[in-house]
Design an enzyme around this catalytic site. Structure first.
Site, PDB file in Angstrom:
ATOM      1  N   TRP A 303       0.831  -1.215   0.000  1.00 29.32           N
ATOM      2  CA  TRP A 303       0.000   0.000   0.000  1.00 29.32           C
ATOM      3  C   TRP A 303       0.859   1.256   0.000  1.00 29.32           C
ATOM      4  CZ3 TRP A 303      -2.069   2.673   4.901  1.00 29.32           C
ATOM      5  CH2 TRP A 303      -1.173   2.528   5.966  1.00 29.32           C
ATOM      6  N   ASP A 304       2.141   1.100   0.302  1.00 27.94           N
ATOM      7  CA  ASP A 304       3.086   2.215   0.301  1.00 27.94           C
ATOM      8  C   ASP A 304       2.929   3.039  -0.977  1.00 27.94           C
ATOM      9  OD1 ASP A 304       3.926   0.031   1.885  1.00 27.94           O
ATOM     10  OD2 ASP A 304       5.985   0.724   1.946  1.00 27.94           O
ATOM     11  N   GLU A 444       0.890  -3.110  12.537  1.00 26.55           N
ATOM     12  CA  GLU A 444       0.981  -4.566  12.357  1.00 26.55           C
ATOM     13  C   GLU A 444       1.293  -5.332  13.637  1.00 26.55           C
ATOM     14  OE1 GLU A 444       3.921  -4.505   9.222  1.00 26.55           O
ATOM     15  OE2 GLU A 444       2.378  -4.869   7.713  1.00 26.55           O
ATOM     16  N   LYS A 556       3.089   0.015  16.158  1.00 28.11           N
ATOM     17  CA  LYS A 556       4.253   0.066  15.269  1.00 28.11           C
ATOM     18  C   LYS A 556       4.317   1.376  14.498  1.00 28.11           C
ATOM     19  CE  LYS A 556       6.273  -2.396  11.353  1.00 28.11           C
ATOM     20  NZ  LYS A 556       6.131  -3.521  10.427  1.00 28.11           N
ATOM     21  N   GLN A 557       3.152   1.815  14.016  1.00 31.24           N
ATOM     22  CA  GLN A 557       3.156   2.964  13.093  1.00 31.24           C
ATOM     23  C   GLN A 557       1.808   3.662  13.151  1.00 31.24           C
ATOM     24  OE1 GLN A 557       3.398  -0.305  10.082  1.00 31.24           O
ATOM     25  NE2 GLN A 557       2.600   1.271   8.716  1.00 31.24           N
TER      26      GLN A 557
HETATM   27  O1  IFM Z   1       3.557  -1.526   3.932  1.00 28.07           O
HETATM   28  C1  IFM Z   1       4.456  -1.521   4.984  1.00 28.07           C
HETATM   29  C2  IFM Z   1       3.694  -1.832   6.240  1.00 28.07           C
HETATM   30  O2  IFM Z   1       2.733  -0.843   6.501  1.00 28.07           O
HETATM   31  C3  IFM Z   1       4.635  -1.938   7.407  1.00 28.07           C
HETATM   32  N1  IFM Z   1       5.620  -2.956   7.155  1.00 28.07           N
HETATM   33  C4  IFM Z   1       6.412  -2.696   5.968  1.00 28.07           C
HETATM   34  C5  IFM Z   1       5.539  -2.540   4.739  1.00 28.07           C
HETATM   35  C6  IFM Z   1       6.400  -2.194   3.514  1.00 28.07           C
HETATM   36  O3  IFM Z   1       6.956  -0.917   3.656  1.00 28.07           O
END
Ligand code: IFM
Length: 699
Positions: A303-304, A444, A556-557
């Site tokens: 999705w990046d 994640e 994580k994010q």
């Molecule tokens: O798409 C990301 C995900 O959101 C977090 N882990 C790494 C992936 C690739 O950058």
């Protein structure tokens, strides 16, 4: 002029510099390694969108044979950057032309030998790699140059080639083979401006050089990496250079952002744009999460691309944005198959897409203690990928009004993504609402949660906007619309409309905070540092069933924050601010997608200092060798193009305040203190518009 340089040679930075000095042309990537390096130094000529799998190992994108190998000898001594006879060494990368240069001066007895070698991957012809090497000395010397198309390829999950064949003539060398799985022919041929003597024992060619003091010997090499039906383009180095430079000038002309008052930010932003330019796709393929820096993450598309990179291309190089969107349209059948496989309707896109097929494995992490594979559910449960894809198609359409693309698969993609969300959801008869259960959101570390707010809002938005878009196309193109709808599940539009009305959308609590998923607020309230202190091994995986973060609020994010970045008008700024303040302190920023996501919300909510700091850490991630290198025992290093895209987004849409109402642009600048002004162009769907903003005013 913007030139990145480093002086001195540091053995421990070979891998880092491979990423930092990456060159590319959207199709091929060449790691920033030196002429004399081989696979032990992670030399990589990475090819976009071509994958190979070897039994029992992960399928990954291929690295091609390296046509740039060159080693220099004086008698018995190798003149090598790693050697002891190095007097000075410098590498540089011209961000405006994508040309990488190394200059090394060697001491040979009393004499000095200077080796200057430049290279670029042609932006005009995607198969072409060109290099010019100049050697001079201050004394008469006898030197030996070894050149090769190196057949020994660096691979994480290879070997990917069978039937490797090397041929050599007076002025060329060619290595060809076929990939193991799909039997794709790959051939790398290099032509030399000086005749070579073939040496069959190590597949190299030799040039004996009698160098006179003060003279410069120049070797030009033009190579083509030909995969499948690619056609090579043979030109002289100078011709190739001329076309390459013109192509780079044209790109920078549309993409450049000039900032005033802050050189560090200006350079970091140019570096981020550089990384996006070397990835601009030259065909209907997409961009991998680690760009063209290697085989990490299997060369797969996440999705990046849609969420963090597409906005850049849409505003600067719309033909590339179209390639990215068409990639998803083209791979719709695979997404439909994936949904069917799990027993759902609609389209469930690959979490890690390799031309539509999902490369994500059931065991994507290896435990550092037991060395056993860990069951992860990214592939099965990160369902927001379908909402992200639909979001991207809708974004592209709203800016460009490209009806042809919408009628040629775009509308179908959007509706089928929404349909997947609908069939994946459950109707809660007690609460009288649809809920999306058992998912993984952007964070994640918390797997298999219920009602992840980002996932629910994203599906809600793409369903309602997809339905509205369907209505418009129905009125405008009734015949074409009828043909599309006839192919889709019965009553798809009516069903989606009814579903979206009853889809559960977690509301902000009394403090304005939206719960990331059901039960998140009841998890252990501990800081990121607190969780980090519990690590037994620095490479330990934080998530999954037994990770240190799993039972805690540490994420994580950016997750909830992403709702505001994608749909900034859904909630008032006060709510956005409350969520920023609540979640930021629990965020590890373990993904390179995270800092820029916070920076974007920080810009909107007036948190200028935080926005600036997070902007810099995104923009500089590959300058500083940042980003996580390991997930458990799996190597995840490489470049971070989503962070580059996020840095551009922060600068232009955050600081510059550029936004679009459909295709109508407006700017409301929010420049951080030390950036005094900013100028950029943006494509509004028909024309490029110039914008210039300064502290406190807009133009
Ligand atoms: O798409 C990301 C995900 O959101 C977090 N882990 C790494 C992936 C690739 O950058």
């Amino acid at each position: 002029m913007k030139i990145l340089t480093d002086s001195g040679f540091d053995n421990s930075k070979i891998v880092e510099f491979g990423n930092k000095y990456l060159t590319g042309n959207g199709y091929l990537g060449c790691r920033g390694t030196l002429d004399e390096f081989k696979k032990t130094e992670c030399v990589g000529i990475n090819v976009a969108g071509v994958y190979d799998g070897v039994a029992g190992k992960w399928r990954e994108n291929i690295n091609a044979f390296n046509p740039l190998y060159l080693a220099l000898f004086c008698g018995e001594s190798a003149l090598d950057a790693r050697g002891e006879n190095v007097l000075s060494h410098e590498v540089s990368l011209d961000l405006y032309s994508g040309i990488f240069t190394r200059k090394t001066v060697f001491g040979v007895g009393e004499a000095e030998v200077t080796l200057i070698s430049s290279r670029f991957l042609s932006s005009a012809h995607r198969t072409q790699i060109c290099s010019r090497t100049c050697i001079s000395a201050n004394a008469d010397l006898q030197l030996l140059l070894k050149v090769a198309v190196d057949p020994d390829v660096w691979e994480l999950n290879g070997p990917h080639y069978k039937g490797v064949n090397c041929e050599c003539g007076e002025n060329f060398m060619r290595v060809s083979a076929r990939t193991q799985e799909a039997d794709i022919p790959v051939s790398v041929e290099c032509r030399y401006s000086t005749p070579i003597n073939a040496v069959s024992s190590d597949f190299s060619g030799e040039i004996n050089l009698s160098l006179y003091a003060g003279e410069t010997f120049t070797l030009d090499r033009v190579a083509n990496v030909v995969v499948g039906g690619d056609s090579p383009v043979w030109q002289s180095y100078d011709e190739a250079l001329g076309e390459h430079l013109a192509a780079w000038r044209a790109m920078w002309d549309k993409c450049g952002v000039e900032t005033e008052g802050d050189e560090r930010a200006d350079f970091a932003l140019a570096y981020s744009i550089y990384h996006l330019l070397i990835l601009a796709p030259k065909g209907e393929y997409s961009i991998a999460a680690r760009g063209l820096s290697g085989q990490t993450y299997k060369g797969a598309v996440f999705w990046d691309t849609e969420i963090f990179m597409l906005p850049f291309y849409l505003a600067t190089l719309p033909e590339c944005a179209k390639n990215l969107v068409e990639y998803r349209i083209k791979t719709l059948p695979e997404a439909v198959k994936k949904a069917e496989h799990y027993g759902y309707g609609g389209a469930f896109y690959a979490w890690e897409s390799q031309n539509g097929a999902d490369a994500c494995t059931d065991f994507n992490v290896t435990d550092v203690f037991t060395h056993r594979p860990v069951r992860t559910y990214f592939k099965d449960k990160q369902v927001h990928i379908s909402a992200d894809v639909a979001y991207a198609v809708l974004l592209y359409y709203s800016r460009t009004g490209d009806d042809e693309l919408m009628l040629g698969g775009g509308l179908e993609t959007v509706l089928m993504c929404a349909e997947f969300g609908r069939t994946y959801s459950y109707y809660n008869h007690i609460k009288k609402r649809y809920e999306i259960l058992d998912v993984i959101g952007p964070d994640e570390y918390h797997e298999r949660v219920n009602n992840n707010a980002f996932t629910n809002y994203a599906f809600y938005k793409i369903a309602t906007e997809g339905v509205a878009c369907a209505e418009r196309l129905k009125n405008k193109f009734p015949r074409e619309y009828a043909a599309i709808i006839a192919r889709l599940p019965e009553n798809i539009v009516e069903n989606l409309r009814g579903w979206a009305e009853k889809l559960y959308l977690p509301a902000p609590n009394k403090d304005g905070v939206i719960e990331q998923f059901d039960g998140y607020f009841s998890l252990e309230d501990i800081s990121v540092d607190g969780v980090r202190a519990r690590l037994v091994n620095p490479r330990e995986y934080w998530g999954g069933s037994g990770g240190v973060a799993t039972a805690t609020r540490v994420i994580k994010q950016a997750d909830v924050i992403m709702i505001f970045n994608l749909f900034p008008d859904l909630f008032p700024l006060g709510i956005q601010r409350a969520n920023y303040e609540f979640y930021e302190k629990y965020t590890e920023h373990g993904s390179s997608l995270s800092r820029c996501s916070y920076a974007l919300t920080a810009c909107r909510t007036g948190k200028s200092a935080g926005a600036y700091a997070d902007f810099l850490s995104s923009a500089e991630i590959d300058l500083n060798g940042g980003g996580k290198q390991w997930a458990g025992e799996v190597y995840i290093g490489g470049t971070h193009p989503a962070a580059s895209g996020g840095a551009w987004l922060t600068a232009v849409t955050g600081f510059g305040g550029l936004s679009f109402e459909g295709s109508v642009p407006k700017v409301s600048p929010r420049l951080p203190e030390n950036i005094k002004g900013m100028r950029f162009k943006a494509y509004d769907g028909k024309n490029y518009r110039d914008f210039s903003v300064t502290q406190g005013e807009k133009k």
